[in-house]
Design an enzyme around this catalytic site. Structure first.
Site, PDB file in Angstrom:
ATOM      1  N   GLY A 105      -6.871 -21.859 -46.195  1.00 57.81           N
ATOM      2  CA  GLY A 105      -8.114 -22.464 -46.876  1.00 57.81           C
ATOM      3  C   GLY A 105      -7.961 -22.703 -48.169  1.00 57.81           C
ATOM      4  O   GLY A 105      -7.250 -21.756 -49.006  1.00 57.81           O
ATOM      5  N   ASN A 181     -12.816 -14.396 -40.707  1.00 62.25           N
ATOM      6  CA  ASN A 181     -11.978 -15.443 -40.106  1.00 62.25           C
ATOM      7  C   ASN A 181     -12.298 -15.799 -38.554  1.00 62.25           C
ATOM      8  O   ASN A 181     -12.236 -14.821 -37.909  1.00 62.25           O
ATOM      9  CB  ASN A 181     -10.558 -15.221 -40.504  1.00 62.25           C
ATOM     10  N   GLY A 182     -13.033 -16.966 -38.255  1.00 61.01           N
ATOM     11  CA  GLY A 182     -13.306 -17.077 -36.899  1.00 61.01           C
ATOM     12  C   GLY A 182     -14.656 -18.002 -36.912  1.00 61.01           C
ATOM     13  O   GLY A 182     -15.105 -18.748 -37.798  1.00 61.01           O
ATOM     14  N   TYR A 324       0.919 -24.602 -35.554  1.00 59.85           N
ATOM     15  CA  TYR A 324       0.663 -25.223 -36.824  1.00 59.85           C
ATOM     16  C   TYR A 324       0.272 -24.259 -38.015  1.00 59.85           C
ATOM     17  O   TYR A 324       0.741 -24.300 -39.181  1.00 59.85           O
ATOM     18  CB  TYR A 324      -0.237 -26.559 -36.722  1.00 59.85           C
ATOM     19  N   CYS A 520      -7.285 -26.099 -26.446  1.00 63.48           N
ATOM     20  CA  CYS A 520      -7.475 -27.284 -26.835  1.00 63.48           C
ATOM     21  C   CYS A 520      -6.522 -28.431 -25.895  1.00 63.48           C
ATOM     22  O   CYS A 520      -6.817 -29.397 -26.218  1.00 63.48           O
ATOM     23  CB  CYS A 520      -6.993 -27.358 -28.577  1.00 63.48           C
TER      24      CYS A 520
END
Length: 540
Positions: A105, A181-182, A324, A520
């Site tokens: 971030g 985080n989420g 990634y 995904c």
């Protein structure tokens, strides 16, 4: 099934996130306290709800919106969290930990510390080094415990300081800070029910819902309030909480997002999104925070207690952490990231070789280890054919074709002496919209003067949006959701194109393959998206 929220006193409803650094417990139920937070006279609650309601993120087109072109066409990890207790230099350790997690971030950062009596906070927009550009900015963050957060907002949405975490809440039982985080898929329904009972929201973040749920809980002690609140949440969360004398760490029952635990040589206990943050501050990696686990560390005796949520769910760590997001020197979900990426590349070479190719090059930086695996498995030489500038972020440029092409050249520079006249295998970690990949192909062919470009992608085609804390475009914007492999190849302009198969991706994790979320790639969501079917409701 809709969550039921326990009612409590009106005083518990009237609390806000992000109060001033040292707000006393009694301030939370005071109208003057609320007016100070708003920096304006109090308005009727209905007006406040109208002003503060979450606004859906507008759709993007070709990776830009409102004159902002994001040429690094990748899914974005929403944030990184860090917590430490039992260290006299807690704020500085937290600062270093956030530096190690900067890749998770870049739009905002913050630290909250505890001196044993009160919480002290500093948040700001930009990189960690910008928010804490002088050592004097860490000096007010006194105490032996601290939590920190790096934020990345939803694509195309404006950054707002009010949404930068950690959030601090002052309410009738004291102070509580949280970093998250989420993404909560039932955020809107929870917020709507809380508002109907009188809660007032000060941000557009789903994290604020967690604080409201804790504040309105009738349970005691605080651990019971936290557990009760977490039982109502659906979706992904890795959380650290800080009070005057305790540090809490919690993870959702599926374990979507990573959270690890470590210890420094001085006995300090550390929690972080990735092990790379532990390495930087010299902390030993102990273990993961388990899915559904809530860990409490008490500053008085440094005792560690653990509890588990009642709801048991299948483990589903995000596989894209290995594709990634995570740094290659991290261990995520018990697997070294660099080894997973190397194995992805080697499997891709066996599945989809490029006959007649001369060299293998990565798209830096995330394609490096997959390219090494491909090169070794194929017997082709590995070369660095593209140089990445680490000093270029988002380009605030007019979205015309000439300047879009310039944006990629600012980010990536081809090495003509490596590429000219060669048949090149280009390894990238993923393709999202395809806008950047097509420009990379043009760059290698036109500027680098390569004879052929064979794109090899070290993950399967992305066909579904993520609703568990990853900023991905809507499904209709994903190129592999609209086109088959040949259609994507034509859109990119490459001489050939192949993706890693889902079977090979899963094989890289052996018997643990079923413990990863790959929605995904498959559209098989462990937690149904519900209200997120249209918009990704992470921070605006």
């Amino acid at each position: 099934m809709a969550a039921t929220i326990t009612s409590s006193s009106a005083a518990a409803h009237r609390f806000f996130c992000s109060p001033p650094p040292s707000v006393g417990p009694s301030g939370a139920s005071s109208p003057l306290f609320l007016s100070f937070l708003l920096k304006a006279p109090l308005k009727p609650r209905s007006s406040l709800r109208h002003c503060l309601n979450h606004r859906p993120v507008p759709p993007l087109s070709d990776s830009y919106a409102d004159g902002v072109f994001d040429f690094d066409d990748r899914p974005r990890e929403e944030c990184g969290v860090f917590g430490i207790i039992g260290d006299p230099d807690a704020a500085r350790m937290c600062y270093l930990g956030l530096h190690a997690l900067q890749h998770r971030g870049q739009e905002g950062a913050g630290i909250v510390s505890s001196d044993g009596a009160a919480l002290h906070s500093r948040t700001g927009l930009g990189l960690v080094s910008k928010v804490f550009s002088r050592s004097s900015e860490l000096e007010p963050l006194v105490g032996s415990a601290a939590i920190g957060h790096n934020r990345y907002s939803t694509a195309g949405a404006a950054s707002a300081l009010a949404n930068v975490q950690p959030f601090v809440a002052g309410y009738r039982f004291g102070q509580l800070a949280v970093a998250h985080n989420g993404n909560l898929v039932n955020y809107q329904s929870l917020r709507g029910e809380l508002e109907s009972k009188g809660s007032i929201f000060n941000t557009s973040s789903d994290t604020e819902v967690i604080l409201h749920l804790i504040a309105t809980s009738s349970s005691r002690p605080l651990l019971a309030c936290i557990v009760e609140a977490l039982e109502l949440l659906e979706g992904a969360y890795s959380l650290v909480f800080l009070t005057a004398d305790k540090l809490f760490a919690a993870r959702d029952p599926h374990g979507f997002r990573p959270l690890v635990m470590g210890r420094r040589s001085n006995g300090a206990v550390v929690f972080a999104s990735e092990t790379c943050a532990l390495d930087l501050i010299g902390a030993e990696y102990l273990r993961e925070v388990n899915p559904g686990e809530v860990i409490v560390v008490d500053s008085h005796d440094m005792s560690i207690n653990t509890s588990y949520l009642l709801s048991k769910k299948p483990r589903k760590g995000c596989v894209f952490e290995h594709v990634y997001f995570a740094l290659p020197n991290s261990v995520v979900f018990g697997h070294p990231v660099h080894a997973a990426r190397y194995n992805f590349g080697a499997a891709l070479a066996r599945e989809s070789p490029a006959p007649g190719a001369d060299i293998v090059i990565p798209v830096p930086d995330s394609g490096v280890f997959s390219a090494l695996g491909f090169a070794e498995a194929s017997g082709l030489p590995f070369r660095q054919g593209l140089i990445r500038s680490h000093y270029v972020g988002r380009s605030f440029i007019e979205p015309n074709q000439e300047e879009r092409n310039l944006a990629v050249k600012l980010k990536l520079a081809p090495i003509d002496g490596v590429l000219e006249g060669k048949s090149v295998v280009v390894i990238d970690d993923s393709i999202v919209r395809g806008t950047t990949s097509s420009k990379i192909v043009q760059l290698i062919k036109n500027t680098g003067k390569a004879r052929e470009v064979h794109m090899r992608i070290a993950s399967p085609p992305i066909v579904g949006s993520c609703y568990y804390g990853v900023d991905t475009p809507r499904a209709e914007e994903l190129i592999s959701n609209r086109l088959d492999v040949e259609g994507v190849r034509q859109a990119l302009g490459s001489d050939s194109l192949a993706f890693l198969s889902l079977e090979s991706l899963r094989a890289a994790f052996g018997d643990e393959a079923s413990m990863f979320c790959d929605a995904c790639f498959t559209r098989k969501y462990p937690v149904p998206p519900r209200e997120n079917e249209i918009f990704n409701m992470v921070d605006e």
